[in-house]
Design an enzyme around this catalytic site. Sequence first.
Site, PDB file in Angstrom:
ATOM      1  N   ILE A   1       5.575   0.761   8.186  1.00  0.00           N
ATOM      2  CA  ILE A   1       5.103   0.543   9.554  1.00  0.00           C
ATOM      3  C   ILE A   1       3.845  -0.307   9.542  1.00  0.00           C
ATOM      4  CG2 ILE A   1       4.369   1.640  11.690  1.00  0.00           C
ATOM      5  CD1 ILE A   1       5.821   4.173  10.790  1.00  0.00           C
ATOM      6  N   TYR A   2       2.887   0.088   8.728  1.00  0.00           N
ATOM      7  CA  TYR A   2       1.629  -0.660   8.645  1.00  0.00           C
ATOM      8  C   TYR A   2       1.885  -2.075   8.138  1.00  0.00           C
ATOM      9  CZ  TYR A   2      -3.056  -1.980   7.152  1.00  0.00           C
ATOM     10  OH  TYR A   2      -4.241  -2.648   6.978  1.00  0.00           O
ATOM     11  N   GLY A   3       2.719  -2.206   7.109  1.00  0.00           N
ATOM     12  CA  GLY A   3       3.035  -3.524   6.574  1.00  0.00           C
ATOM     13  C   GLY A   3       3.707  -4.423   7.598  1.00  0.00           C
TER      14      GLY A   3
ATOM     15  N   SER B   1       3.287  -4.306  10.827  1.00  0.00           N
ATOM     16  CA  SER B   1       2.289  -4.728  11.807  1.00  0.00           C
ATOM     17  C   SER B   1       1.426  -5.858  11.265  1.00  0.00           C
ATOM     18  CB  SER B   1       1.420  -3.542  12.234  1.00  0.00           C
ATOM     19  OG  SER B   1       0.515  -3.152  11.213  1.00  0.00           O
TER      20      SER B   1
END
Length: 253
Positions: free
Chosen positions: A162-164, A166
Amino acid sequence: MDLGLAGKVVFVTGGSRGIGRATAVAFAREGARVAFSYHSDKEEAGVTAAAIGAEALAVRFDLADPESMGSAVAAVRERWGGIDVFVANAVRWPDSLPDPGRRFEDVPRQEWRDLLRPNVEGAIAGLQAVLPAMRGRPDGRIVLVSSDVARHRGPGTPGLGIYGSSKAALAGLANGLIAELGGDILVNIVTPGFTVTERNLAAMPQRLRDERAAHTPTGRLSTPEDVARAIVFLGSPANGNITGEVLNVTGGV
Protein backbone atom coordinates in the site's frame (compact mmCIF):
# COMPACT_ATOMS: atom_id res chain seq x y z
CA MET A 1 30.33 24.91 -5.40
CA ASP A 2 27.88 27.80 -5.30
CA LEU A 3 24.43 26.27 -5.69
CA GLY A 4 22.83 29.66 -6.40
CA LEU A 5 20.25 29.38 -3.63
CA ALA A 6 20.96 32.63 -1.77
CA GLY A 7 17.69 34.52 -1.40
CA LYS A 8 15.59 31.78 -3.02
CA VAL A 9 12.30 30.88 -1.34
CA VAL A 10 12.01 27.19 -0.51
CA PHE A 11 8.95 25.35 0.82
CA VAL A 12 9.53 21.88 2.32
CA THR A 13 6.51 19.85 3.42
CA GLY A 14 6.88 17.46 6.32
CA GLY A 15 9.79 19.43 7.75
CA SER A 16 9.37 18.87 11.47
CA ARG A 17 11.74 15.91 11.66
CA GLY A 18 13.74 13.32 9.72
CA ILE A 19 14.53 13.90 6.07
CA GLY A 20 12.29 16.98 5.94
CA ARG A 21 14.10 18.69 8.80
CA ALA A 22 17.54 17.86 7.37
CA THR A 23 16.43 19.23 3.99
CA ALA A 24 15.02 22.47 5.39
CA VAL A 25 18.20 23.09 7.38
CA ALA A 26 20.42 22.26 4.40
CA PHE A 27 18.62 24.78 2.19
CA ALA A 28 18.93 27.43 4.90
CA ARG A 29 22.68 26.83 5.10
CA GLU A 30 22.87 27.66 1.39
CA GLY A 31 21.30 31.06 2.07
CA ALA A 32 17.72 30.21 1.08
CA ARG A 33 14.64 31.53 2.88
CA VAL A 34 12.91 28.42 4.12
CA ALA A 35 9.30 27.63 4.95
CA PHE A 36 8.33 24.17 6.11
CA SER A 37 5.14 22.44 7.10
CA TYR A 38 4.28 20.30 10.08
CA HIS A 39 1.22 18.21 10.81
CA SER A 40 0.61 18.50 14.56
CA ASP A 41 3.84 18.46 16.55
CA LYS A 42 4.54 22.12 17.27
CA GLU A 43 7.41 21.24 19.58
CA GLU A 44 9.33 19.39 16.86
CA ALA A 45 8.48 22.17 14.41
CA GLY A 46 10.08 24.58 16.86
CA VAL A 47 13.27 22.51 16.84
CA THR A 48 13.42 22.75 13.05
CA ALA A 49 12.72 26.49 13.09
CA ALA A 50 15.50 27.05 15.62
CA ALA A 51 17.93 25.07 13.46
CA ILE A 52 17.01 27.15 10.40
CA GLY A 53 17.27 30.50 12.11
CA ALA A 54 15.34 33.77 12.25
CA GLU A 55 14.05 33.53 8.66
CA ALA A 56 12.24 30.24 9.26
CA LEU A 57 8.50 30.03 8.61
CA ALA A 58 6.56 27.08 10.04
CA VAL A 59 3.09 26.43 8.62
CA ARG A 60 0.59 23.66 9.36
CA PHE A 61 -0.37 21.20 6.64
CA ASP A 62 -2.47 18.04 6.80
CA LEU A 63 -2.24 15.65 3.82
CA ALA A 64 -5.80 14.53 4.50
CA ASP A 65 -7.02 18.14 4.29
CA PRO A 66 -6.14 19.64 0.87
CA GLU A 67 -7.55 22.99 1.97
CA SER A 68 -4.71 23.30 4.46
CA MET A 69 -2.13 23.38 1.67
CA GLY A 70 -3.78 26.44 0.15
CA SER A 71 -3.53 28.19 3.49
CA ALA A 72 0.10 27.14 3.90
CA VAL A 73 1.09 28.43 0.45
CA ALA A 74 -0.80 31.67 1.09
CA ALA A 75 1.25 32.20 4.27
CA VAL A 76 4.51 31.70 2.37
CA ARG A 77 3.44 34.10 -0.39
CA GLU A 78 2.40 36.71 2.14
CA ARG A 79 5.85 36.50 3.74
CA TRP A 80 8.05 36.36 0.63
CA GLY A 81 5.88 36.94 -2.45
CA GLY A 82 6.41 33.65 -4.25
CA ILE A 83 8.08 30.25 -4.15
CA ASP A 84 11.14 29.11 -6.11
CA VAL A 85 11.59 25.56 -4.82
CA PHE A 86 8.97 23.08 -3.63
CA VAL A 87 9.95 19.84 -1.88
CA ALA A 88 7.02 17.42 -1.48
CA ASN A 89 8.22 15.36 1.46
CA ALA A 90 5.17 15.08 3.74
CA VAL A 91 3.87 11.52 4.05
CA ARG A 92 1.18 9.50 5.77
CA TRP A 93 2.79 6.40 7.30
CA PRO A 94 1.02 3.07 7.86
CA ASP A 95 -0.57 2.90 11.30
CA SER A 96 1.37 -0.26 12.18
CA LEU A 97 4.19 -2.44 10.94
CA PRO A 98 3.18 -4.70 8.02
CA ASP A 99 2.04 -8.23 8.83
CA PRO A 100 3.99 -10.60 6.52
CA GLY A 101 1.49 -13.38 7.25
CA ARG A 102 -1.48 -11.48 5.84
CA ARG A 103 -2.54 -12.18 2.25
CA PHE A 104 -3.10 -9.41 -0.29
CA GLU A 105 -6.80 -10.21 -0.66
CA ASP A 106 -7.31 -9.97 3.10
CA VAL A 107 -6.24 -6.33 3.34
CA PRO A 108 -9.40 -4.20 3.82
CA ARG A 109 -10.10 -1.69 1.07
CA GLN A 110 -10.44 1.03 3.70
CA GLU A 111 -6.83 0.41 4.71
CA TRP A 112 -5.77 1.11 1.14
CA ARG A 113 -7.87 4.28 1.01
CA ASP A 114 -6.52 5.53 4.33
CA LEU A 115 -2.97 5.53 2.95
CA LEU A 116 -3.42 6.13 -0.78
CA ARG A 117 -5.72 9.13 -0.51
CA PRO A 118 -3.56 11.36 1.70
CA ASN A 119 -0.27 10.37 0.05
CA VAL A 120 -1.45 10.66 -3.56
CA GLU A 121 -4.19 13.28 -3.29
CA GLY A 122 -2.14 15.24 -0.76
CA ALA A 123 0.75 15.43 -3.22
CA ILE A 124 -1.62 16.55 -5.97
CA ALA A 125 -3.18 19.20 -3.73
CA GLY A 126 0.26 20.47 -2.78
CA LEU A 127 1.38 20.78 -6.39
CA GLN A 128 -1.85 22.48 -7.47
CA ALA A 129 -1.56 24.97 -4.62
CA VAL A 130 2.11 25.77 -5.10
CA LEU A 131 2.42 26.02 -8.89
CA PRO A 132 0.69 29.44 -9.20
CA ALA A 133 3.27 30.76 -6.71
CA MET A 134 6.14 29.34 -8.80
CA ARG A 135 5.20 30.17 -12.38
CA GLY A 136 7.06 33.09 -13.94
CA ARG A 137 9.97 32.95 -11.49
CA PRO A 138 13.43 31.93 -12.71
CA ASP A 139 15.04 28.67 -11.61
CA GLY A 140 11.85 26.95 -10.49
CA ARG A 141 12.47 23.49 -9.04
CA ILE A 142 10.20 20.74 -7.70
CA VAL A 143 11.55 17.70 -5.87
CA LEU A 144 9.22 14.83 -4.96
CA VAL A 145 10.41 12.50 -2.20
CA SER A 146 9.51 8.87 -2.93
CA SER A 147 10.72 5.64 -1.31
CA ASP A 148 12.74 2.60 -2.27
CA VAL A 149 9.71 0.56 -1.23
CA ALA A 150 8.07 1.73 -4.47
CA ARG A 151 10.52 -0.30 -6.55
CA HIS A 152 12.25 -2.82 -4.28
CA ARG A 153 11.19 -6.40 -4.94
CA GLY A 154 11.62 -7.92 -1.53
CA PRO A 155 9.36 -10.43 0.26
CA GLY A 156 5.70 -9.74 -0.46
CA THR A 157 4.24 -7.73 2.40
CA PRO A 158 0.72 -6.29 1.88
CA GLY A 159 1.22 -3.32 4.19
CA LEU A 160 4.34 -2.24 2.34
CA GLY A 161 2.48 -2.71 -0.94
CA ILE A 162 0.00 0.00 0.00
CA TYR A 163 2.71 2.45 1.00
CA GLY A 164 4.82 1.53 -2.03
CA SER A 165 1.87 2.07 -4.36
CA SER A 166 1.28 5.53 -2.93
CA LYS A 167 4.93 6.44 -3.50
CA ALA A 168 5.08 4.89 -6.98
CA ALA A 169 2.28 7.26 -8.03
CA LEU A 170 4.75 10.15 -7.77
CA ALA A 171 6.46 8.93 -10.94
CA GLY A 172 3.26 9.41 -12.90
CA LEU A 173 2.79 12.87 -11.42
CA ALA A 174 6.33 13.84 -12.38
CA ASN A 175 5.93 12.57 -15.95
CA GLY A 176 2.85 14.72 -16.46
CA LEU A 177 4.48 17.78 -14.94
CA ILE A 178 7.72 17.70 -16.94
CA ALA A 179 5.77 17.65 -20.20
CA GLU A 180 3.78 20.70 -19.16
CA LEU A 181 6.45 22.71 -17.37
CA GLY A 182 9.36 22.08 -19.73
CA GLY A 183 12.40 24.13 -18.79
CA ASP A 184 10.47 26.65 -16.70
CA ILE A 185 10.25 24.42 -13.61
CA LEU A 186 12.40 21.31 -13.38
CA VAL A 187 10.80 18.30 -11.69
CA ASN A 188 12.70 15.37 -10.20
CA ILE A 189 12.26 12.55 -7.70
CA VAL A 190 14.59 11.53 -4.89
CA THR A 191 14.16 7.96 -3.68
CA PRO A 192 15.65 7.21 -0.27
CA GLY A 193 16.33 3.68 0.86
CA PHE A 194 16.23 2.76 4.53
CA THR A 195 17.31 5.96 6.26
CA VAL A 196 18.30 6.30 9.91
CA THR A 197 15.55 8.73 10.90
CA GLU A 198 14.15 8.85 14.43
CA ARG A 199 11.12 6.87 13.26
CA ASN A 200 13.15 4.09 11.67
CA LEU A 201 15.55 3.88 14.58
CA ALA A 202 12.60 3.29 16.88
CA ALA A 203 11.01 0.71 14.56
CA MET A 204 14.05 -1.43 13.72
CA PRO A 205 16.31 -3.10 16.32
CA GLN A 206 20.06 -2.55 16.08
CA ARG A 207 20.61 -6.16 14.98
CA LEU A 208 18.41 -5.69 11.92
CA ARG A 209 20.01 -2.34 11.11
CA ASP A 210 23.43 -3.97 11.23
CA GLU A 211 22.25 -6.75 8.91
CA ARG A 212 20.86 -4.25 6.46
CA ALA A 213 24.05 -2.16 6.52
CA ALA A 214 26.11 -5.31 5.91
CA HIS A 215 24.15 -5.95 2.69
CA THR A 216 24.54 -2.34 1.52
CA PRO A 217 27.43 -1.83 -0.95
CA THR A 218 28.63 1.32 0.81
CA GLY A 219 28.66 -0.50 4.14
CA ARG A 220 26.33 1.92 5.92
CA LEU A 221 22.75 3.12 5.95
CA SER A 222 21.85 6.57 4.65
CA THR A 223 21.36 9.46 7.04
CA PRO A 224 18.72 12.18 6.59
CA GLU A 225 21.59 14.52 5.65
CA ASP A 226 22.63 12.18 2.80
CA VAL A 227 19.14 12.44 1.33
CA ALA A 228 18.92 16.17 2.00
CA ARG A 229 22.09 16.89 0.00
CA ALA A 230 20.60 15.16 -3.05
CA ILE A 231 17.36 17.11 -2.70
CA VAL A 232 19.17 20.44 -2.30
CA PHE A 233 21.24 19.90 -5.44
CA LEU A 234 18.23 18.96 -7.59
CA GLY A 235 16.31 21.90 -6.09
CA SER A 236 19.04 24.43 -6.87
CA PRO A 237 20.04 26.46 -9.94
CA ALA A 238 23.21 24.32 -9.99
CA ASN A 239 20.88 21.73 -11.49
CA GLY A 240 20.68 23.42 -14.84
CA ASN A 241 18.96 20.86 -17.07
CA ILE A 242 18.05 17.73 -15.13
CA THR A 243 14.32 17.01 -15.12
CA GLY A 244 12.16 13.90 -14.99
CA GLU A 245 14.86 11.86 -13.28
CA VAL A 246 14.83 9.56 -10.25
CA LEU A 247 17.86 9.82 -7.97
CA ASN A 248 18.24 6.86 -5.62
CA VAL A 249 19.93 7.50 -2.26
CA THR A 250 20.23 3.91 -1.09
CA GLY A 251 23.93 3.20 -0.61
CA GLY A 252 23.84 1.14 -3.81
CA VAL A 253 21.15 -1.33 -2.77
